[in-house]
Design a protein around this motif. Structure first.
Motif, mmCIF file in Angstrom:
data_model
loop_
_atom_site.group_PDB
_atom_site.id
_atom_site.type_symbol
_atom_site.label_atom_id
_atom_site.label_comp_id
_atom_site.label_asym_id
_atom_site.label_seq_id
_atom_site.Cartn_x
_atom_site.Cartn_y
_atom_site.Cartn_z
ATOM 1 N N LEU A 285 0.825 -1.203 0.000
ATOM 2 C CA LEU A 285 0.000 0.000 0.000
ATOM 3 C C LEU A 285 0.865 1.262 0.000
ATOM 4 O O LEU A 285 0.640 2.204 -0.777
ATOM 5 C CB LEU A 285 -0.922 -0.016 1.220
ATOM 6 C CG LEU A 285 -1.961 1.094 1.346
ATOM 7 C CD1 LEU A 285 -2.946 1.045 0.195
ATOM 8 C CD2 LEU A 285 -2.695 0.959 2.679
ATOM 9 N N LEU A 286 1.887 1.281 0.853
ATOM 10 C CA LEU A 286 2.744 2.456 0.955
ATOM 11 C C LEU A 286 3.604 2.640 -0.295
ATOM 12 O O LEU A 286 3.800 3.766 -0.773
ATOM 13 C CB LEU A 286 3.624 2.359 2.193
ATOM 14 C CG LEU A 286 2.894 2.447 3.540
ATOM 15 C CD1 LEU A 286 3.867 2.200 4.691
ATOM 16 C CD2 LEU A 286 2.211 3.800 3.708
ATOM 17 N N ARG A 287 4.115 1.549 -0.828
ATOM 18 C CA ARG A 287 4.957 1.665 -2.025
ATOM 19 C C ARG A 287 4.128 2.127 -3.228
ATOM 20 O O ARG A 287 4.622 2.867 -4.082
ATOM 21 C CB ARG A 287 5.657 0.341 -2.315
ATOM 22 C CG ARG A 287 6.699 -0.008 -1.272
ATOM 23 C CD ARG A 287 7.719 -1.010 -1.786
ATOM 24 N NE ARG A 287 8.663 -1.397 -0.740
ATOM 25 C CZ ARG A 287 9.681 -0.657 -0.339
ATOM 26 N NH1 ARG A 287 9.888 0.527 -0.893
ATOM 27 N NH2 ARG A 287 10.502 -1.074 0.617
ATOM 28 N N HIS A 288 2.884 1.691 -3.284
ATOM 29 C CA HIS A 288 2.007 2.143 -4.366
ATOM 30 C C HIS A 288 1.701 3.632 -4.215
ATOM 31 O O HIS A 288 1.747 4.396 -5.199
ATOM 32 C CB HIS A 288 0.715 1.334 -4.375
ATOM 33 C CG HIS A 288 -0.299 1.836 -5.360
ATOM 34 N ND1 HIS A 288 -0.178 1.662 -6.726
ATOM 35 C CD2 HIS A 288 -1.462 2.538 -5.177
ATOM 36 C CE1 HIS A 288 -1.199 2.216 -7.339
ATOM 37 N NE2 HIS A 288 -1.991 2.756 -6.424
ATOM 38 N N HIS A 289 1.395 4.047 -2.991
ATOM 39 C CA HIS A 289 1.012 5.438 -2.762
ATOM 40 C C HIS A 289 2.196 6.386 -2.955
ATOM 41 O O HIS A 289 2.032 7.500 -3.468
ATOM 42 C CB HIS A 289 0.456 5.584 -1.340
ATOM 43 C CG HIS A 289 -0.234 6.881 -1.093
ATOM 44 N ND1 HIS A 289 -1.574 7.076 -1.344
ATOM 45 C CD2 HIS A 289 0.225 8.070 -0.624
ATOM 46 C CE1 HIS A 289 -1.914 8.311 -1.040
ATOM 47 N NE2 HIS A 289 -0.831 8.936 -0.606
ATOM 48 N N PHE A 290 3.383 5.928 -2.543
ATOM 49 C CA PHE A 290 4.590 6.751 -2.662
ATOM 50 C C PHE A 290 5.534 6.147 -3.706
ATOM 51 O O PHE A 290 6.718 5.952 -3.453
ATOM 52 C CB PHE A 290 5.290 6.857 -1.307
ATOM 53 C CG PHE A 290 4.452 7.474 -0.223
ATOM 54 C CD1 PHE A 290 4.112 8.816 -0.272
ATOM 55 C CD2 PHE A 290 3.994 6.708 0.839
ATOM 56 C CE1 PHE A 290 3.331 9.395 0.730
ATOM 57 C CE2 PHE A 290 3.225 7.277 1.848
ATOM 58 C CZ PHE A 290 2.883 8.616 1.792
ATOM 59 N N ASP A 291 5.007 5.864 -4.883
ATOM 60 C CA ASP A 291 5.780 5.147 -5.903
ATOM 61 C C ASP A 291 6.936 5.958 -6.473
ATOM 62 O O ASP A 291 7.829 5.416 -7.117
ATOM 63 C CB ASP A 291 4.865 4.662 -7.033
ATOM 64 C CG ASP A 291 4.133 5.797 -7.736
ATOM 65 O OD1 ASP A 291 4.178 6.937 -7.227
ATOM 66 O OD2 ASP A 291 3.525 5.545 -8.779
ATOM 67 N N ASP A 292 6.955 7.251 -6.203
ATOM 68 C CA ASP A 292 8.061 8.075 -6.694
ATOM 69 C C ASP A 292 9.055 8.424 -5.581
ATOM 70 O O ASP A 292 9.928 9.266 -5.767
ATOM 71 C CB ASP A 292 7.532 9.373 -7.297
ATOM 72 C CG ASP A 292 6.706 10.187 -6.321
ATOM 73 O OD1 ASP A 292 6.245 9.615 -5.306
ATOM 74 O OD2 ASP A 292 6.518 11.400 -6.557
ATOM 75 N N CYS A 293 8.921 7.747 -4.424
ATOM 76 C CA CYS A 293 9.750 8.097 -3.267
ATOM 77 C C CYS A 293 10.713 6.998 -2.833
ATOM 78 O O CYS A 293 11.742 7.290 -2.231
ATOM 79 C CB CYS A 293 8.870 8.445 -2.069
ATOM 80 S SG CYS A 293 7.803 9.877 -2.311
#
Length: 300
Positions: free
Chosen positions: A36-44
């Motif tokens: 969930l976090l990697r999808h939401h912050f995929d540019d981070c």
């Protein structure tokens, strides 16, 4: 049954193996949270890993939490300009699937399904930002602090506790704290036990616990703890000071119970059951012997 043997059985009963129902559920949620976090912050490209008692080796079945650390790079503003932004944006991401209850620095995950609304998953997500490119020290948002930030180092905390040589004693004292309703952060208790047992690592588990309880009873006023990752910038004295009277009183009562009835009067009978009713049975057993039948131990 000898005390060391009995305490070993208590420890075994409080161990959450990787194949346990509880741990499997935690690991499934951990995978969901990371996705969930990697999808939401995929540019981070956040750094996501375990923290807390699982990785430190101090987890107990009766009171367990899984800390999931989510740190962002020092110069990466994709998750937010400020620590507060990072905290709030992480919370918004988690609330796509969970209820994310705000704590001082962490976000507690609970079930958002209306049929099980608010069921606690025993998971805290801790967002933060690395202080530099070494990815060692990090700043966490602090909602109850004037500075609104706390400098910490996950690896130092993990190594300090995991490699202390007294994790069994920490686990049993943590269980003792939980059973007696003492309000004190687990990490502060960990540090207190480590400090008190620095010169006692070669003692058996019974002697270690008795030493900690005697120190709580007789010398608690002088006890201090320091954050090994930030000894001057993270004052833990208030957290410990607020629990000193409780630690002293419960330690006095516990030592009397041990003298009158042995260690089983403190932790209750141990059997092979692993169902939830076991924990409740142990709580009842411990509560049933709060008044000793012999005089209090003489205080030094």
């Amino acid at each position: 049954m000898k005390s060391n043997e009995y305490l070993a059985k208590v420890l075994a009963s409080q161990t959450l193996g990787d194949d346990s129902v509880e741990m499997k559920a935690l690991q499934e949620h951990r995978a969901d949270v990371e996705a969930l976090l990697r999808h939401h912050f995929d540019d981070c490209s956040p750094s996501i890993r375990y923290g807390g008692s699982k990785i430190k080796g101090t987890m107990i079945r009766e009171s367990f939490d899984l800390d999931i650390i989510c740190y962002f790079l020092q110069d990466d503003t994709g998750a937010g300009e400020t620590l507060e932004d990072i905290y709030n944006n992480t919370r918004a991401a988690l609330q796509e699937k969970y209820l994310a209850e705000a704590k001082t620095s962490a976000l507690r995950l609970k079930d958002a399904d209306p049929k099980q609304l608010g069921v606690d998953f025993h998971i805290d997500v801790v967002p933060g930002r690395f202080t530099d490119d070494t990815k060692s020290d990090a700043f966490l948002y602090q909602s109850d602090s004037d500075k609104q930030r706390l400098k910490t180092n996950l690896d130092i905390h993990i190594d300090y506790v995991r490699d202390s040589g007294v994790t069994d004693a920490i686990r049993l004292i943590k269980l003792w704290k939980v059973r007696n309703g003492i309000i004190l952060k687990h990490f502060v208790l960990d540090l207190a036990v480590i400090k008190l047992l620095t010169a006692k690592k070669k003692l058996d588990i019974t002697a270690q616990l008795e030493h900690v309880l005697l120190e709580f009873r007789d010398n608690i006023a002088e006890l201090t703890v320091e954050d090994p990752a930030n000894p001057e910038g993270n004052d833990l004295s208030g957290a410990l000071d607020g629990a000193k009277e409780s630690l002293k009183a419960v330690a006095r009562r516990t030592l009397a119970l041990i003298e009158s009835s042995g260690w089983e009067a403190v932790f209750g009978p141990v059997d092979e059951k692993k169902a939830p009713e076991k924990t409740e049975a142990l709580r009842r057993a411990a509560a049933a012997v709060v008044t000793p039948t012999r005089p209090w131990l003489r205080e030094a």
